[in-house]
Write a protein that holds these residues in place. Structure first.
Motif, PDB file in Angstrom:
ATOM      1  N   UNK A  59       0.826  -1.205   0.000  1.00  0.00           N
ATOM      2  CA  UNK A  59       0.000   0.000   0.000  1.00  0.00           C
ATOM      3  C   UNK A  59       0.861   1.257   0.000  1.00  0.00           C
ATOM      4  N   UNK A  60       1.940   1.246   0.787  1.00  0.00           N
ATOM      5  CA  UNK A  60       2.854   2.392   0.807  1.00  0.00           C
ATOM      6  C   UNK A  60       3.492   2.603  -0.570  1.00  0.00           C
ATOM      7  N   UNK A  61       3.880   1.514  -1.214  1.00  0.00           N
ATOM      8  CA  UNK A  61       4.482   1.621  -2.549  1.00  0.00           C
ATOM      9  C   UNK A  61       3.466   2.182  -3.545  1.00  0.00           C
ATOM     10  N   UNK A  62       2.223   1.758  -3.441  1.00  0.00           N
ATOM     11  CA  UNK A  62       1.181   2.269  -4.349  1.00  0.00           C
ATOM     12  C   UNK A  62       0.922   3.754  -4.105  1.00  0.00           C
ATOM     13  N   UNK A  63       0.897   4.169  -2.850  1.00  0.00           N
ATOM     14  CA  UNK A  63       0.713   5.588  -2.521  1.00  0.00           C
ATOM     15  C   UNK A  63       1.850   6.420  -3.097  1.00  0.00           C
ATOM     16  N   UNK A  64       3.080   5.924  -2.933  1.00  0.00           N
ATOM     17  CA  UNK A  64       4.237   6.641  -3.463  1.00  0.00           C
ATOM     18  C   UNK A  64       4.147   6.773  -4.983  1.00  0.00           C
ATOM     19  N   UNK A  65       3.762   5.687  -5.655  1.00  0.00           N
ATOM     20  CA  UNK A  65       3.631   5.719  -7.118  1.00  0.00           C
ATOM     21  C   UNK A  65       2.541   6.698  -7.547  1.00  0.00           C
ATOM     22  N   UNK A  66       1.439   6.734  -6.817  1.00  0.00           N
ATOM     23  CA  UNK A  66       0.354   7.664  -7.151  1.00  0.00           C
ATOM     24  C   UNK A  66       0.783   9.112  -6.955  1.00  0.00           C
ATOM     25  N   UNK A  67       1.547   9.373  -5.902  1.00  0.00           N
ATOM     26  CA  UNK A  67       2.036  10.738  -5.668  1.00  0.00           C
ATOM     27  C   UNK A  67       2.978  11.173  -6.793  1.00  0.00           C
ATOM     28  N   UNK A  68       3.882  10.270  -7.184  1.00  0.00           N
ATOM     29  CA  UNK A  68       4.800  10.586  -8.283  1.00  0.00           C
ATOM     30  C   UNK A  68       4.033  10.826  -9.582  1.00  0.00           C
ATOM     31  N   UNK A  69       3.034  10.021  -9.821  1.00  0.00           N
ATOM     32  CA  UNK A  69       2.220  10.178 -11.029  1.00  0.00           C
ATOM     33  C   UNK A  69       1.472  11.507 -11.005  1.00  0.00           C
ATOM     34  N   UNK A  70       0.949  11.866  -9.845  1.00  0.00           N
ATOM     35  CA  UNK A  70       0.234  13.146  -9.721  1.00  0.00           C
ATOM     36  C   UNK A  70       1.178  14.323  -9.952  1.00  0.00           C
ATOM     37  N   UNK A  71       2.375  14.245  -9.400  1.00  0.00           N
ATOM     38  CA  UNK A  71       3.359  15.329  -9.618  1.00  0.00           C
ATOM     39  C   UNK A  71       3.723  15.452 -11.094  1.00  0.00           C
ATOM     40  N   UNK A  72       3.927  14.322 -11.747  1.00  0.00           N
ATOM     41  CA  UNK A  72       4.268  14.349 -13.175  1.00  0.00           C
ATOM     42  C   UNK A  72       3.121  14.959 -13.987  1.00  0.00           C
ATOM     43  N   UNK A  73       1.890  14.605 -13.626  1.00  0.00           N
ATOM     44  CA  UNK A  73       0.733  15.159 -14.330  1.00  0.00           C
ATOM     45  C   UNK A  73       0.642  16.669 -14.116  1.00  0.00           C
TER      46      UNK A  73
END
Length: 93
Positions: A59-73
């Motif tokens: 879950x922590x890894x998924x949250x981190x990936x979502x945050x990175x994706x949001x920043x890139x967007x």
């Protein structure tokens, strides 16, 4: 005969003590050969904790990936907005 009786008494006393130790020894053997219910439950709980830790890590890894994706967007939106505003400025002039 007194000696024989004494020996028989000692022998029966030894047999009696062997009988008294028998159930205790049998109980120890049972504990050694069978699974102790407390140990079984402890192992089950330890396995459950490991599973929950693994799920939490995922879950922590998924949250981190979502945050990175949001920043890139957000960065991509800013770049497009910047390009559009610079294009508009050039066409207005």
């Amino acid at each position: 005969m007194a000696d024989g009786g004494a020996e028989e008494g000692n022998a029966s006393a030894q047999k009696g003590s062997a009988r008294r130790r028998g159930p205790v020894q049998a109980g120890l053997l049972t504990l050694m050969h069978r699974s102790d219910p407390v140990k079984v439950e402890l192992n089950r709980l330890e396995n459950e904790v490991r599973d929950k830790d693994r799920e939490l890590g995922e879950a922590h890894a998924e949250i981190k990936a979502l945050r990175l994706s949001e920043r890139a967007r957000e960065k991509a939106v800013e770049e497009v907005t910047s390009e559009c505003s610079s294009c508009l400025c050039k066409t207005v002039v």
